[in-house]
Design a protein around this motif. Sequence first.
Motif, short mmCIF file in Angstrom:
data_model
loop_
_atom_site.label_atom_id
_atom_site.label_comp_id
_atom_site.label_asym_id
_atom_site.label_seq_id
_atom_site.Cartn_x
_atom_site.Cartn_y
_atom_site.Cartn_z
N MET A 1 -34.09 -39.78 -29.72
CA MET A 1 -33.63 -41.11 -30.06
C MET A 1 -32.25 -41.00 -30.71
N ILE A 2 -31.38 -41.91 -30.32
CA ILE A 2 -30.04 -42.01 -30.90
C ILE A 2 -29.92 -43.39 -31.54
N THR A 3 -29.44 -43.43 -32.77
CA THR A 3 -29.22 -44.69 -33.46
C THR A 3 -27.73 -44.96 -33.57
N PHE A 4 -27.33 -46.14 -33.14
CA PHE A 4 -25.96 -46.62 -33.32
C PHE A 4 -26.00 -47.63 -34.46
N PHE A 5 -25.09 -47.48 -35.42
CA PHE A 5 -25.11 -48.35 -36.59
C PHE A 5 -23.73 -48.95 -36.85
N VAL A 25 -32.21 -41.00 -22.43
CA VAL A 25 -32.50 -40.87 -23.86
C VAL A 25 -32.69 -42.27 -24.45
N SER A 26 -33.62 -42.38 -25.36
CA SER A 26 -33.85 -43.67 -26.03
C SER A 26 -32.77 -43.91 -27.07
N SER A 27 -32.47 -45.18 -27.30
CA SER A 27 -31.45 -45.51 -28.29
C SER A 27 -31.75 -46.87 -28.90
N VAL A 28 -31.14 -47.10 -30.05
CA VAL A 28 -31.29 -48.38 -30.73
C VAL A 28 -29.96 -48.71 -31.41
N TYR A 29 -29.63 -50.00 -31.45
CA TYR A 29 -28.42 -50.47 -32.13
C TYR A 29 -28.86 -51.22 -33.38
N VAL A 30 -28.38 -50.79 -34.53
CA VAL A 30 -28.73 -51.41 -35.80
C VAL A 30 -27.48 -52.08 -36.36
N ALA A 31 -27.57 -53.39 -36.55
CA ALA A 31 -26.45 -54.16 -37.11
C ALA A 31 -26.89 -54.76 -38.44
N LEU A 65 -29.91 -38.22 -33.93
CA LEU A 65 -28.46 -38.45 -33.96
C LEU A 65 -28.18 -39.88 -34.39
N TRP A 66 -27.29 -40.01 -35.35
CA TRP A 66 -26.80 -41.32 -35.79
C TRP A 66 -25.32 -41.41 -35.49
N ILE A 67 -24.92 -42.49 -34.86
CA ILE A 67 -23.50 -42.75 -34.60
C ILE A 67 -23.11 -43.95 -35.45
N ILE A 68 -22.24 -43.70 -36.42
CA ILE A 68 -21.76 -44.76 -37.30
C ILE A 68 -20.56 -45.39 -36.60
N ALA A 69 -20.80 -46.53 -35.97
CA ALA A 69 -19.78 -47.20 -35.17
C ALA A 69 -19.01 -48.21 -36.03
#
Length: 140
Positions: A1-5, A25-31, A65-69
């Motif tokens: 899982m990859i998280t985009f924040f 790959v699974s992913s989620v967008y957190v706003a 993995l966290w991607i701080i966008a």
Amino acid sequence: MITFFDSGVGGFSIYRQFLSLNLPVSSVYVADQFYQPYGSRSSAWIRSRVKKIYQKVQTENPSSLWIIACNTATLATPITHLRNMFPDTAWIGTEPPYKPLLASIDNTRKLILATPTTIQALEKILGKDTTIDLKALSRL
């Protein structure tokens, strides 16, 4: 899982590009839209908020993995703090392109427009003698 924040939806452009790759790959967008924008908040507040969000999301959707966008969250936290605090998670951050500007050897003026908190973080990184003009815009 990859998280985009991101603090809002600005980082969705990064997430959309990721989705277009059709990776298996699974992913989620957190706003964090309730508390956005982060641009005028203190680094301590942002660091605490990102930590709280990370812990909640990891409980519900553990990510490796966290991607701080978000420029502000990447620099104000700073991302090295997150890497040290949560070493079992890989971290990628976004930031204004100050490194290529510093490497440039021409004599043109360089300018970075960013949120007040991002500019404060860049001032700490670059120091007062930087050749890059930094301008805080509170409405970003």
